[in-house]
Motif scaffolding. Structure first.
Motif, PDB file in Angstrom:
ATOM      1  N   ILE A 195     -25.992  -6.207  20.146  1.00  0.00           N
ATOM      2  CA  ILE A 195     -25.164  -6.167  18.935  1.00  0.00           C
ATOM      3  C   ILE A 195     -26.028  -5.815  17.726  1.00  0.00           C
ATOM      4  O   ILE A 195     -25.666  -4.954  16.906  1.00  0.00           O
ATOM      5  N   GLU A 196     -27.173  -6.479  17.600  1.00  0.00           N
ATOM      6  CA  GLU A 196     -28.062  -6.159  16.479  1.00  0.00           C
ATOM      7  C   GLU A 196     -28.570  -4.720  16.581  1.00  0.00           C
ATOM      8  O   GLU A 196     -28.618  -3.989  15.577  1.00  0.00           O
ATOM      9  N   LYS A 197     -28.928  -4.301  17.784  1.00  0.00           N
ATOM     10  CA  LYS A 197     -29.487  -2.959  17.981  1.00  0.00           C
ATOM     11  C   LYS A 197     -28.497  -1.869  17.598  1.00  0.00           C
ATOM     12  O   LYS A 197     -28.866  -0.858  16.976  1.00  0.00           O
ATOM     13  N   TYR A 198     -27.226  -2.054  17.956  1.00  0.00           N
ATOM     14  CA  TYR A 198     -26.224  -1.008  17.732  1.00  0.00           C
ATOM     15  C   TYR A 198     -25.289  -1.331  16.563  1.00  0.00           C
ATOM     16  O   TYR A 198     -24.207  -0.750  16.463  1.00  0.00           O
ATOM     17  N   TRP A 199     -25.695  -2.235  15.694  1.00  0.00           N
ATOM     18  CA  TRP A 199     -24.831  -2.695  14.617  1.00  0.00           C
ATOM     19  C   TRP A 199     -24.279  -1.535  13.791  1.00  0.00           C
ATOM     20  O   TRP A 199     -23.074  -1.449  13.542  1.00  0.00           O
ATOM     21  N   ASN A 200     -25.136  -0.630  13.373  1.00  0.00           N
ATOM     22  CA  ASN A 200     -24.669   0.503  12.561  1.00  0.00           C
ATOM     23  C   ASN A 200     -23.759   1.425  13.363  1.00  0.00           C
ATOM     24  O   ASN A 200     -22.792   1.986  12.828  1.00  0.00           O
ATOM     25  N   ASP A 201     -24.052   1.586  14.654  1.00  0.00           N
ATOM     26  CA  ASP A 201     -23.208   2.430  15.507  1.00  0.00           C
ATOM     27  C   ASP A 201     -21.815   1.837  15.688  1.00  0.00           C
ATOM     28  O   ASP A 201     -20.865   2.564  16.012  1.00  0.00           O
ATOM     29  N   LEU A 202     -21.694   0.529  15.494  1.00  0.00           N
ATOM     30  CA  LEU A 202     -20.387  -0.117  15.603  1.00  0.00           C
ATOM     31  C   LEU A 202     -19.527   0.136  14.365  1.00  0.00           C
ATOM     32  O   LEU A 202     -18.357  -0.263  14.332  1.00  0.00           O
ATOM     33  N   GLY A 203     -20.118   0.773  13.354  1.00  0.00           N
ATOM     34  CA  GLY A 203     -19.340   1.176  12.186  1.00  0.00           C
ATOM     35  C   GLY A 203     -19.496   0.298  10.968  1.00  0.00           C
ATOM     36  O   GLY A 203     -18.736   0.446   9.997  1.00  0.00           O
ATOM     37  N   PHE A 204     -20.483  -0.599  10.969  1.00  0.00           N
ATOM     38  CA  PHE A 204     -20.651  -1.498   9.834  1.00  0.00           C
ATOM     39  C   PHE A 204     -21.662  -0.915   8.844  1.00  0.00           C
ATOM     40  O   PHE A 204     -22.687  -0.351   9.247  1.00  0.00           O
ATOM     41  N   ASP A 205     -21.370  -1.074   7.555  1.00  0.00           N
ATOM     42  CA  ASP A 205     -22.258  -0.543   6.520  1.00  0.00           C
ATOM     43  C   ASP A 205     -22.987  -1.657   5.775  1.00  0.00           C
ATOM     44  O   ASP A 205     -23.416  -1.487   4.637  1.00  0.00           O
ATOM     45  N   PHE A 206     -23.119  -2.814   6.422  1.00  0.00           N
ATOM     46  CA  PHE A 206     -23.872  -3.925   5.847  1.00  0.00           C
ATOM     47  C   PHE A 206     -24.782  -4.480   6.941  1.00  0.00           C
ATOM     48  O   PHE A 206     -24.558  -4.242   8.134  1.00  0.00           O
ATOM     49  N   PRO A 207     -25.830  -5.200   6.561  1.00  0.00           N
ATOM     50  CA  PRO A 207     -26.808  -5.663   7.559  1.00  0.00           C
ATOM     51  C   PRO A 207     -26.182  -6.587   8.603  1.00  0.00           C
ATOM     52  O   PRO A 207     -25.247  -7.339   8.315  1.00  0.00           O
ATOM     53  N   CYS A 208     -26.717  -6.526   9.793  1.00  0.00           N
ATOM     54  CA  CYS A 208     -26.253  -7.405  10.869  1.00  0.00           C
ATOM     55  C   CYS A 208     -26.542  -8.857  10.491  1.00  0.00           C
ATOM     56  O   CYS A 208     -27.642  -9.175  10.021  1.00  0.00           O
ATOM     57  N   PRO A 209     -25.590  -9.760  10.694  1.00  0.00           N
ATOM     58  CA  PRO A 209     -25.788 -11.170  10.306  1.00  0.00           C
ATOM     59  C   PRO A 209     -26.828 -11.910  11.137  1.00  0.00           C
ATOM     60  O   PRO A 209     -27.214 -13.022  10.774  1.00  0.00           O
ATOM     61  N   ILE A 210     -27.252 -11.347  12.258  1.00  0.00           N
ATOM     62  CA  ILE A 210     -28.239 -12.027  13.096  1.00  0.00           C
ATOM     63  C   ILE A 210     -29.459 -11.135  13.277  1.00  0.00           C
ATOM     64  O   ILE A 210     -29.386  -9.914  13.134  1.00  0.00           O
ATOM     65  N   HIS A 211     -30.591 -11.780  13.594  1.00  0.00           N
ATOM     66  CA  HIS A 211     -31.825 -11.024  13.802  1.00  0.00           C
ATOM     67  C   HIS A 211     -32.680 -11.727  14.847  1.00  0.00           C
ATOM     68  O   HIS A 211     -32.787 -12.957  14.862  1.00  0.00           O
ATOM     69  N   PHE A 212     -33.268 -10.927  15.731  1.00  0.00           N
ATOM     70  CA  PHE A 212     -34.194 -11.437  16.737  1.00  0.00           C
ATOM     71  C   PHE A 212     -35.600 -10.962  16.387  1.00  0.00           C
ATOM     72  O   PHE A 212     -35.815  -9.766  16.161  1.00  0.00           O
ATOM     73  N   THR A 213     -36.539 -11.889  16.336  1.00  0.00           N
ATOM     74  CA  THR A 213     -37.916 -11.547  15.999  1.00  0.00           C
ATOM     75  C   THR A 213     -38.593 -10.847  17.177  1.00  0.00           C
ATOM     76  O   THR A 213     -38.092 -10.870  18.314  1.00  0.00           O
ATOM     77  N   GLU A 214     -39.749 -10.261  16.915  1.00  0.00           N
ATOM     78  CA  GLU A 214     -40.502  -9.595  17.980  1.00  0.00           C
ATOM     79  C   GLU A 214     -40.900 -10.593  19.066  1.00  0.00           C
ATOM     80  O   GLU A 214     -40.878 -10.268  20.257  1.00  0.00           O
ATOM     81  N   ASP A 215     -41.274 -11.796  18.661  1.00  0.00           N
ATOM     82  CA  ASP A 215     -41.638 -12.817  19.653  1.00  0.00           C
ATOM     83  C   ASP A 215     -40.442 -13.177  20.525  1.00  0.00           C
ATOM     84  O   ASP A 215     -40.576 -13.353  21.749  1.00  0.00           O
ATOM     85  N   GLU A 216     -39.277 -13.289  19.914  1.00  0.00           N
ATOM     86  CA  GLU A 216     -38.073 -13.613  20.686  1.00  0.00           C
ATOM     87  C   GLU A 216     -37.716 -12.483  21.646  1.00  0.00           C
ATOM     88  O   GLU A 216     -37.320 -12.728  22.793  1.00  0.00           O
TER      89      GLU A 216
END
Length: 403
Positions: free
Chosen positions: A307-328
């Motif tokens: 979901i985070e990776k393809y957030w913009n492709d899903l049609g949203f023009d605002f930042p994804c509400p969730i984020h996964f760190t590099e460690d995660e």
């Protein structure tokens, strides 16, 4: 209970000529056209009365349902009859009643909006995990990953899910409208008479849910192998077994191809839903959120990462509400290697048994042999309590006369 007229399709499907299989495929499309012709006012389960009493030990809960309002190009007389005769009640899915959930005061619907349904399983699991989840011992063979065991991992991930839940379903009202849909159309559930479908069984699990969460290729016509619509040039030179395999691939390919052509013509909304851009990306978090503790946390984690990776492709023009760190992400990839091996295994045996345990009658002995061999391998590799627990948990596979 009414007896299903006709002959079980599972018993004759493999022997039917292609033309008859195509006729039955068209009957399935006709059934889907009927199911898609009407939608309902709310997602949840159907009931036959407006008030339901559920007895669970000493607990008896009175639940109010709502009238089943039919939406669609249906005569007013039919709509009124449906509202008088049927109601939309709370869901009866096992996940809402399993173990302590049966006595918990949780939201089981009916829901006013499809989005409320989407958030419900996460809130249910949050409440259950916070109250009742007990981590397994670290040496327990059923602990599949480091993230699976701590309740805090599940709680954190469920909170992330709830942040994106309002955005998972598309905005198209037709795509998310609640429909009554049969999601398990395979040969064992279909009966035929005079070359046509005469009845379909196994409706007990159906419920009114957003179309995009239910519509899919029927199992009878679904095929994910190589598409072969014409015999290869060297077909005549092939060995008999190879010819049989190619014929089978061609038959499945042709049926799938014609099915997709048929729904595009006869049921365009179904075609839109099946081909919906990033439909799986949107729906998989909803499918995986309800059993992270009882099953596995990794599928939900993977689906939210997507979901985070393809957030913009899903049609949203605002930042994804969730984020996964590099460690995660690194930890997820590490834990996912073993999980992916399991998925590859299920893919490799899909012609014998599906992930949910279904196997056709003619493959039952093959499935039993497969699990017997796997059990023997497991028993040889374990000792002590681990071996005894595994033996007890898998004893269902023992044939008469075995130990």
């Amino acid at each position: 209970m009414e007896e299903a007229p006709g002959e079980k399709l599972e018993d004759i499907w493999d022997d039917l000529p292609l033309e008859q299989k195509i006729t039955i495929m068209k009957d399935i499309v006709s059934l889907e056209k009927k199911m898609i012709s009407v939608s309902f006012n709310r997602p949840a389960n159907d009931a036959s009365s407006a008030h339901i009493s559920i007895a669970n030990g000493d607990l008896v809960t009175a639940i109010c349902a709502v009238a089943a309002e039919v939406i669609g190009d249906v005569p007013a007389e039919t709509k009124n009859a449906a509202m008088y005769r049927f109601a939309i009640g709370p869901v009866v899915e096992r996940e809402y009643w399993n173990r302590e959930r049966a006595v918990m005061d949780i939201d089981r619907g009916p829901w006013k909006r499809p989005q409320d349904l989407v958030s419900s399983p996460a809130r249910r699991e949050l409440e259950w995990i916070q109250q009742y989840a007990v981590p397994k011992p670290q040496d327990d063979a059923l602990v599949t990953s480091a993230s699976q065991n701590p309740p805090s991992s599940h709680i954190s991930l469920l909170h992330r899910y709830l942040k994106v839940a309002p955005y998972l379903l598309p905005s198209d009202p037709e795509v998310v409208a609640p429909h009554l849909w049969h999601t398990d159309l395979h040969a064992a559930n279909i009966f035929v008479e005079n070359g046509h479908i005469s009845s379909v069984i196994d409706w007990q699990g159906t419920w009114t849910a957003p179309l995009i969460l239910q519509a899919r290729h029927p199992r009878l016509v679904d095929y994910d192998g190589d598409i072969i619509l014409r015999a290869p040039a060297n077909f005549k030179d092939l060995e008999p077994d190879a010819k049989s395999k190619v014929r089978d691939q061609m038959t499945k390919s042709i049926i799938l191809y014609l099915y997709e052509k048929q729904i595009a013509k006869e049921v365009p909304l179904l075609d839109i839903v099946i081909r919906f851009n990033h439909g799986r990306t949107r729906c998989e978090p909803i499918q995986f959120v309800g059993d992270t503790w009882d099953d596995d946390i990794l599928p939900l984690s993977e689906s939210l990462i997507r979901i985070e990776k393809y957030w913009n492709d899903l049609g949203f023009d605002f930042p994804c509400p969730i984020h996964f760190t590099e460690d995660e992400l690194s930890l997820h990839e590490e834990e996912g290697e073993g999980w992916n091996d399991v998925q590859d295994f299920w893919d490799s045996v899909s012609f014998i048994i599906t992930r949910d345990g279904w196997t056709p009658n003619d493959r039952y002995n093959d499935a039993l042999t497969l699990f017997t061999e796997l059990r023997e391998i497991g028993l040889k590799s374990m000792i002590g309590k681990e071996r005894e627990d595994f033996r007890r948990q898998t004893q269902w596979v023992e044939r008469p006369g075995t130990k």
